[in-house]
Design an enzyme around this catalytic site. Sequence first.
Site, mmCIF file in Angstrom:
data_model
loop_
_atom_site.group_PDB
_atom_site.id
_atom_site.type_symbol
_atom_site.label_atom_id
_atom_site.label_comp_id
_atom_site.label_asym_id
_atom_site.label_seq_id
_atom_site.Cartn_x
_atom_site.Cartn_y
_atom_site.Cartn_z
ATOM 1 N N ASP A 117 10.447 3.441 12.853
ATOM 2 C CA ASP A 117 11.235 2.388 13.488
ATOM 3 C C ASP A 117 12.611 2.182 12.862
ATOM 4 O O ASP A 117 13.636 2.406 13.495
ATOM 5 C CB ASP A 117 10.433 1.084 13.586
ATOM 6 C CG ASP A 117 9.705 0.698 12.307
ATOM 7 O OD1 ASP A 117 9.902 1.364 11.277
ATOM 8 O OD2 ASP A 117 8.924 -0.282 12.344
ATOM 9 N N ASP A 159 0.850 -1.187 0.000
ATOM 10 C CA ASP A 159 0.000 0.000 0.000
ATOM 11 C C ASP A 159 0.885 1.236 0.000
ATOM 12 O O ASP A 159 2.091 1.142 0.210
ATOM 13 C CB ASP A 159 -0.940 0.016 1.215
ATOM 14 C CG ASP A 159 -0.235 -0.438 2.475
ATOM 15 O OD1 ASP A 159 0.955 -0.085 2.652
ATOM 16 O OD2 ASP A 159 -0.858 -1.148 3.281
ATOM 17 N N ASP A 216 1.623 4.952 1.557
ATOM 18 C CA ASP A 216 1.360 5.884 2.645
ATOM 19 C C ASP A 216 1.925 7.255 2.295
ATOM 20 O O ASP A 216 3.068 7.368 1.848
ATOM 21 C CB ASP A 216 2.006 5.391 3.946
ATOM 22 C CG ASP A 216 1.379 4.087 4.424
ATOM 23 O OD1 ASP A 216 0.176 3.887 4.173
ATOM 24 O OD2 ASP A 216 2.086 3.267 5.024
HETATM 25 P P1 ATP Z 1 4.391 -3.182 5.137
HETATM 26 O O1 ATP Z 1 5.073 -3.613 3.919
HETATM 27 O O2 ATP Z 1 4.104 -4.282 6.077
HETATM 28 O O3 ATP Z 1 3.206 -2.274 4.928
HETATM 29 P P2 ATP Z 1 5.474 -0.822 6.345
HETATM 30 O O4 ATP Z 1 6.877 -0.439 6.689
HETATM 31 O O5 ATP Z 1 4.756 0.045 5.368
HETATM 32 O O6 ATP Z 1 5.505 -2.325 5.898
HETATM 33 P P3 ATP Z 1 3.342 -0.163 8.112
HETATM 34 O O7 ATP Z 1 2.880 -0.897 9.316
HETATM 35 O O8 ATP Z 1 2.461 -0.004 6.944
HETATM 36 O O9 ATP Z 1 4.691 -0.890 7.689
HETATM 37 O O10 ATP Z 1 3.824 1.263 8.632
HETATM 38 C C1 ATP Z 1 4.178 2.329 7.763
HETATM 39 C C2 ATP Z 1 5.358 3.096 8.359
HETATM 40 O O11 ATP Z 1 5.010 3.627 9.648
HETATM 41 C C3 ATP Z 1 6.591 2.268 8.609
HETATM 42 O O12 ATP Z 1 7.397 2.126 7.484
HETATM 43 C C4 ATP Z 1 7.278 3.041 9.712
HETATM 44 O O13 ATP Z 1 7.960 4.153 9.193
HETATM 45 C C5 ATP Z 1 6.106 3.541 10.534
HETATM 46 N N1 ATP Z 1 5.751 2.592 11.599
HETATM 47 C C6 ATP Z 1 4.785 1.652 11.573
HETATM 48 N N2 ATP Z 1 4.715 0.973 12.722
HETATM 49 C C7 ATP Z 1 5.657 1.479 13.513
HETATM 50 C C8 ATP Z 1 6.101 1.220 14.846
HETATM 51 N N3 ATP Z 1 5.541 0.251 15.581
HETATM 52 N N4 ATP Z 1 7.106 1.969 15.338
HETATM 53 C C9 ATP Z 1 7.652 2.956 14.605
HETATM 54 N N5 ATP Z 1 7.308 3.238 13.360
HETATM 55 C C10 ATP Z 1 6.325 2.530 12.802
HETATM 56 MG MG MG Z 2 2.699 -0.108 4.740
#
Ligand code: ATP
Ligand code: MG
Length: 432
Positions: free
Chosen positions: A129, A50, A52
């Site tokens: 993170d 997705d 963001d």
């Molecule tokens: P995915 O491919 O699973 O979507 P993602 O990195 O996009 O991986 P998301 O959970 O969609 O993960 O979160 C989007 C962003 O928000 C992350 O890349 C990170 O920058 C931030 N983020 C999400 N969860 C956390 C957390 N628990 N602590 C710190 N930052 C977070």
């Molecule tokens: Mg994501």
Amino acid sequence: MYQRSEHSISRTQISDNALKVLYRLKKEGFDAYLVGGCVRDLLLGREPKDFDVVTNADPEEIRKIFRNCRLIGRRFRLAHVHFGREVIEVATFRGEGAEQNDKQVLNKEGRLLRDNVYGTIEEDVWRRDFTVNALYYNIKDYSVADYVGGMEDHKAGTLRLIGDPETRFREDPVRMLRAVRFAAKLGFNLHPDCKKAIHTTAALLESIPSARLYDEVLKLFLAGNALQTFEMLRQYGLFQVLFPATEKSLTFEEEGFPKLFLIKALQNSDNRIAEGKTVTAYFLLAAFMWEPVQMLAKELLKQGGDEYMAYQDAANEAISRQIRVTAMPRHITTAMREVWSLQPKFIARMGSKPSRLITHPRFRAGYDFLLLRAVTGGADPELAKWWGKYQEANENEQRKMTQPPRKAQGGKSVRRRNPRGNVKDSGTGKEV
Ligand code: ATP
Ligand code: MG
């Protein structure tokens, strides 16, 4: 800052709807960036799950720009911009204190006041993170903003926490699971400091609400890298927090059987995903919990009692212990029980039972489960083969396959009734 020519992201990789949102924000005079997992994945040439978006527009401003927009979240308001089935999440930069409740200030309607919560991109970086999750793709000039060395880490394939690893894991222990998930998914390595910190903070995961842990478990095991994820979680002492009874059963394993069974289940699931087939959470969870249920049932049987009831009680107990850690919803635990309770029913091959069993809604899952057991020494391979053949057979052949051998026919009616009297309501999916 990485200029357009210094990175590999091209707009053709970005969803049209995400681009629409970015351009629209820009047109209205706001800053707008892609951030997080999508930037990380785009740099690898992978299709992001997705997109963001982050911006300096606040939620109310975002809402005014997009008709197809809904504000969500209590603690931190976010905008979801809907395009049919695709949702683009648009967040306002978060400032310091955004994560700490006591620093949050609410207005009369309960909305967070921006001064204390919303921030600038420079502040937003620090709450993320991993460095590779903190890259910002700027729609203004197509550059990538990197404040924490994320590009270097990305090139090296390193997952490094922003700031002090132990502190960051203490702030949010779920980050440990995210570390493992990303490592398995991207083929990245954990930075040594990150590894070290996990070993000291693993137990903190116990404090995470069970609903959130269940969500994370699904992400961990249904993403196509379940086997590697499982091995890594065990290596870091995280698996025992998520599935304590399963971990215990692996420690007590006899000749590697439980582990083999689980490994096969995880491998199968990964293969199915690779082939574009669906996988279900309940099947894998049933596999995780199978051995603990067996162990519990054996204990109960030692105290005497009926085998059927021992297994029902063991299933109930195992599930009720597990949902305290990972809150599996009722429809999932029901399906798990169904898969389990089908197993002993596969033994009856004669008479009308097979033709009824095959119409059971979970027959296919139950049969797949039987296959797994058969290839790992937990069930008779001959039995699994018979059921494979039975499913393929036409009605006539099926009838022949289930005909009792001649000599048994004389005593048929007598032998039938007695031991089977209770099978009727042993039915499927009944919560006991
Ligand atoms: P995915 O491919 O699973 O979507 P993602 O990195 O996009 O991986 P998301 O959970 O969609 O993960 O979160 C989007 C962003 O928000 C992350 O890349 C990170 O920058 C931030 N983020 C999400 N969860 C956390 C957390 N628990 N602590 C710190 N930052 C977070
Ligand atoms: Mg994501």
